[in-house]
Design a protein around this motif. Sequence first.
Motif, short mmCIF file in Angstrom:
data_model
loop_
_atom_site.label_atom_id
_atom_site.label_comp_id
_atom_site.label_asym_id
_atom_site.label_seq_id
_atom_site.Cartn_x
_atom_site.Cartn_y
_atom_site.Cartn_z
N UNK A 108 1.11 -1.12 -0.02
CA UNK A 108 0.20 -0.14 0.08
C UNK A 108 0.41 1.91 0.01
N UNK A 109 1.99 1.51 0.81
CA UNK A 109 2.72 2.29 1.21
C UNK A 109 3.41 2.65 -0.57
N UNK A 110 3.64 1.85 -1.32
CA UNK A 110 4.07 1.54 -2.62
C UNK A 110 3.18 2.10 -2.95
N UNK A 111 1.94 2.02 -3.19
CA UNK A 111 0.80 2.58 -4.20
C UNK A 111 1.56 4.30 -4.27
N UNK A 112 0.93 4.36 -2.56
CA UNK A 112 1.33 6.00 -2.26
C UNK A 112 2.49 6.45 -3.33
N UNK A 113 4.01 5.89 -2.69
CA UNK A 113 5.10 6.37 -3.30
C UNK A 113 4.97 6.54 -4.65
N UNK A 114 4.63 5.42 -5.58
CA UNK A 114 4.09 5.59 -7.10
C UNK A 114 3.48 7.35 -7.36
N UNK A 115 2.33 6.97 -6.70
CA UNK A 115 1.46 8.10 -6.46
C UNK A 115 2.43 9.81 -6.45
N UNK A 116 3.57 9.74 -5.76
CA UNK A 116 3.79 10.48 -5.23
C UNK A 116 4.62 10.65 -6.34
N UNK A 117 5.92 10.24 -6.67
CA UNK A 117 6.54 10.51 -7.64
C UNK A 117 5.17 11.10 -9.10
N UNK A 118 4.85 10.37 -9.73
CA UNK A 118 4.26 10.18 -10.77
C UNK A 118 3.48 11.51 -10.72
N UNK A 119 2.77 11.98 -9.20
CA UNK A 119 2.73 13.50 -9.27
C UNK A 119 3.49 14.48 -9.21
N UNK A 120 5.60 14.16 -9.93
CA UNK A 120 6.54 15.27 -9.90
C UNK A 120 6.35 15.80 -11.58
N UNK A 121 5.58 14.97 -12.19
CA UNK A 121 5.39 15.28 -13.51
C UNK A 121 5.50 17.19 -13.68
N UNK A 122 5.28 17.39 -14.86
CA UNK A 122 5.54 18.62 -15.04
C UNK A 122 4.23 19.87 -14.79
N UNK A 123 4.12 20.26 -14.45
CA UNK A 123 2.33 20.86 -13.70
C UNK A 123 1.58 21.17 -15.04
N UNK A 124 2.09 22.12 -15.65
CA UNK A 124 1.40 21.26 -17.10
C UNK A 124 0.73 20.56 -17.72
N UNK A 125 1.04 19.25 -17.17
CA UNK A 125 0.55 18.05 -17.58
C UNK A 125 0.48 17.21 -16.41
N UNK A 126 0.41 17.43 -15.83
CA UNK A 126 0.16 16.97 -14.20
C UNK A 126 -1.64 16.14 -14.28
N UNK A 127 -2.66 16.83 -14.72
CA UNK A 127 -3.51 16.42 -14.78
C UNK A 127 -3.61 14.93 -16.31
N UNK A 128 -3.06 15.48 -16.95
CA UNK A 128 -3.40 14.91 -17.58
C UNK A 128 -1.90 12.55 -17.62
N UNK A 129 -1.50 13.48 -16.93
CA UNK A 129 -0.37 12.71 -16.88
C UNK A 129 -1.10 11.80 -15.51
#
Lengths: 324, 324
Positions: A108-129
Motif C-alpha cells: 500500500x505504501x509503495x502504491x502511495x509512493x508511486x503516486x507521489x513520484x508520478x505527481x512530480x510530472x511537469x505541472x502543465x501536464x500533471x492532470x493528464x499524466x
Amino acid sequence: MKPLVQLQEQVAEAVKNLHFPAEPADLYDPIRYTLNLGGKRMRPALVLLGSLSVGGKIEDAIRPALGVEVFHNFTLLHDDIMDNAPLRRNKPTVFARWNTNVAILSGDVMFAEAFRLVSEAPPAVLKSVMDVFLKAAVEVCEGQQWDMDFESRQDVNIDEYLNMIRMKTAVLLGASLEIGALCGGGSAETARHLYDFGCNLGIAFQLHDDVLDVYGDPEKFGKRVGGDIVANKKTYLKLRALEKAGAEEKVALQQWYSGKPSDEEGKISAVRALFDQLEVKQDTSTLMNDYYRTAIDALRNASVLPEYEKALIAFAQNLMERES
Amino acid sequence: MKPLVQLQEQVAEAVKNLHFPAEPADLYDPIRYTLNLGGKRMRPALVLLGSLSVGGKIEDAIRPALGVEVFHNFTLLHDDIMDNAPLRRNKPTVFARWNTNVAILSGDVMFAEAFRLVSEAPPAVLKSVMDVFLKAAVEVCEGQQWDMDFESRQDVNIDEYLNMIRMKTAVLLGASLEIGALCGGGSAETARHLYDFGCNLGIAFQLHDDVLDVYGDPEKFGKRVGGDIVANKKTYLKLRALEKAGAEEKVALQQWYSGKPSDEEGKISAVRALFDQLEVKQDTSTLMNDYYRTAIDALRNASVLPEYEKALIAFAQNLMERES
C-alpha cells in the motif's frame, strides 16, 4: 540519441537512489528489498524514451518514470500474496520472507509512493499524466482479477483472454510511453499514438510469451518449457486449440488439462502434438503479427524524432525476436 | 451557513451516487458493499467545511472530499484483513464475506479511485492537494504499522503512542480540512492552520476514546466498556498508569495485562481501580485539553469566515463531549 539499454541502466541507478525512511522497519525494509530484486526496468525506460522521442528531456520524465517502476513492483508484491508465490527472481517473496500483513501494508505504501513520484510530472501536464496513470493502474488490477477469475472458469473465450492480457500486461507499457511523451511536451495526440504502439506491442509480447512456453529453446528460455501446460494455464494457444478442435481432439485436450498428471513430460509432448496438429502456433504468429503491425502503424502516426522512431521500432523487433 | 450535519448528509448522498463498473464483480461488488456500510462521513464533511470556511464552494471540494472518504474506507478494508476482523458495523467484513485476495485487490482499486477523485481538485491547487493527501496517506499506513508493532512490544513509551495515534487517526482529519481549504481558495498558511486544528483535535478525540473505553456509560458507549482492557490494548491510560505505578502496582498491572483472564469483568474492575488509584483519568483529561487548546489556537490563526469559525469550534466541542 540514447539507446534503450542505456536508459534502463540510468533508471536502475535512479531506483537505487530512491530514499525511504528507516522506520517502521517492517514497512520500509520490504520496499527496499523489493526494489533491489532487480528487473529489466523496461517500463521506466519506456517513459524516458517517450519523453526523448518528442524532443523532451530525461529530467522532465525521470520522477514519473520511477513512479511507474514503483507501481509495477507494488503490483508484483500484492500479486505474489494472491498467487501464494514463494519465489520471485529466485529470492523469497515479501509475503514468504515476512508475512501477509507486511506484504499488504508495504505494498500500500509503495502504491502511495508511486503516486507521489508520478505527481512530480511537469505541472502543465500533471492532470493528464495522472489520468493516464490512474486509468492504467485500475486496468492492471482489473486484469489481475480476470486472470484469477479465469482459473476457475471453463468457458473463457479468446476475446476475454486477449482483453485480460491487454489489461494485465499491455496497458502499462502503453501508459509508460504516453506519460513520457506528455512529460516531454509532446501533443496529446502523439502521446496517444505512442500509447497505442505500446499497448498493441504489449499484447504481441504476451502472445509471444505464450508461444515460447510451448516452443521455446530450453537452453535459452530461462523458465521451464511447458510450464503453462503443466499448470493447466489458459493461454492463447490452448484457447485457440479448443476452438479449432474436433470432437475427439477436444476430449483429448480436456483430459490432459484436467488435474495433475504423473508424467509431466508426457503431458507436455501430448499437448504439443495436439497444438501441432491444430496448427495453433501459426495462428498465434498471425495474430501476433497483426498486433505488431497495428503497433507500428500507430507509431507512424506519432510525431516523433526520426532517430527515436528507429529506436522504438528496434525495441519492438527485439521484443518479437527474443527467445527468453 | 451549512452546519456539519447537513454536509455529512450531502456527502452520504454523493457517496451513494459514485459509480463503479459491474465487472469484474469480485473487484467492484466489495467496493460497493464497503461504501454502503455507512459511517458518519466525518472526513469528507470536514473537506467541504474547509472549503466553505475560506469562502469556497462545495463544488470546489466535493470530488476530493469523496476521494478522502474512499481512501478512509480502503484503509478499513485492508486493516480488517490485517486485524483478522470478522465484523465491521455489525456486518461481515469483505475479507470474511469474500476472501483475502478479493479484499486485497478491491482495496487496491479503491486506493486508485481515491487518488482519481482527489486529482479532480481545482487545477491551480492540484499539486498542493496531492502533496497533502499523499503525505497523510503514507502516515496512515505508518500509523497502522506502528499499531501492529506495538502489539508485541513491551517497551512502548507515551511519546511513541501519541505519535502512533497522530498518524493512524489524526493526520487524515487535519488533511481533510487542509485539502478543503486549498480547494476553496484559502491561503497555504490558513490551510496549514486548519490542518493543525484538525490534527490536534484528532489526537484529543482518540484520547477521549481511550477514556470512554474505561469510564464510558454502557448505555451510551455503543461498544463494550472495558473492551480495550480485555484485549490488553495499549492505550494512553495504560501507558500512563505503568509510568506512574509504584513497584507493587506495576506488578499488579502487568499481571492483569498478561494473557486472557477467566473473569473478564473482574479484570476490568481491577484495572479500573488501579487507574483510579493512579489518577490517570485526570492526566488523560489534562493532556486532552492541552491538545484541544492547541487546536483552538491554530484555528484562531486561520483566516476563516466568522460563522465557520464558530461551526468548527462547535464541532470540536461536540467531539470532546461525545459519549459514544
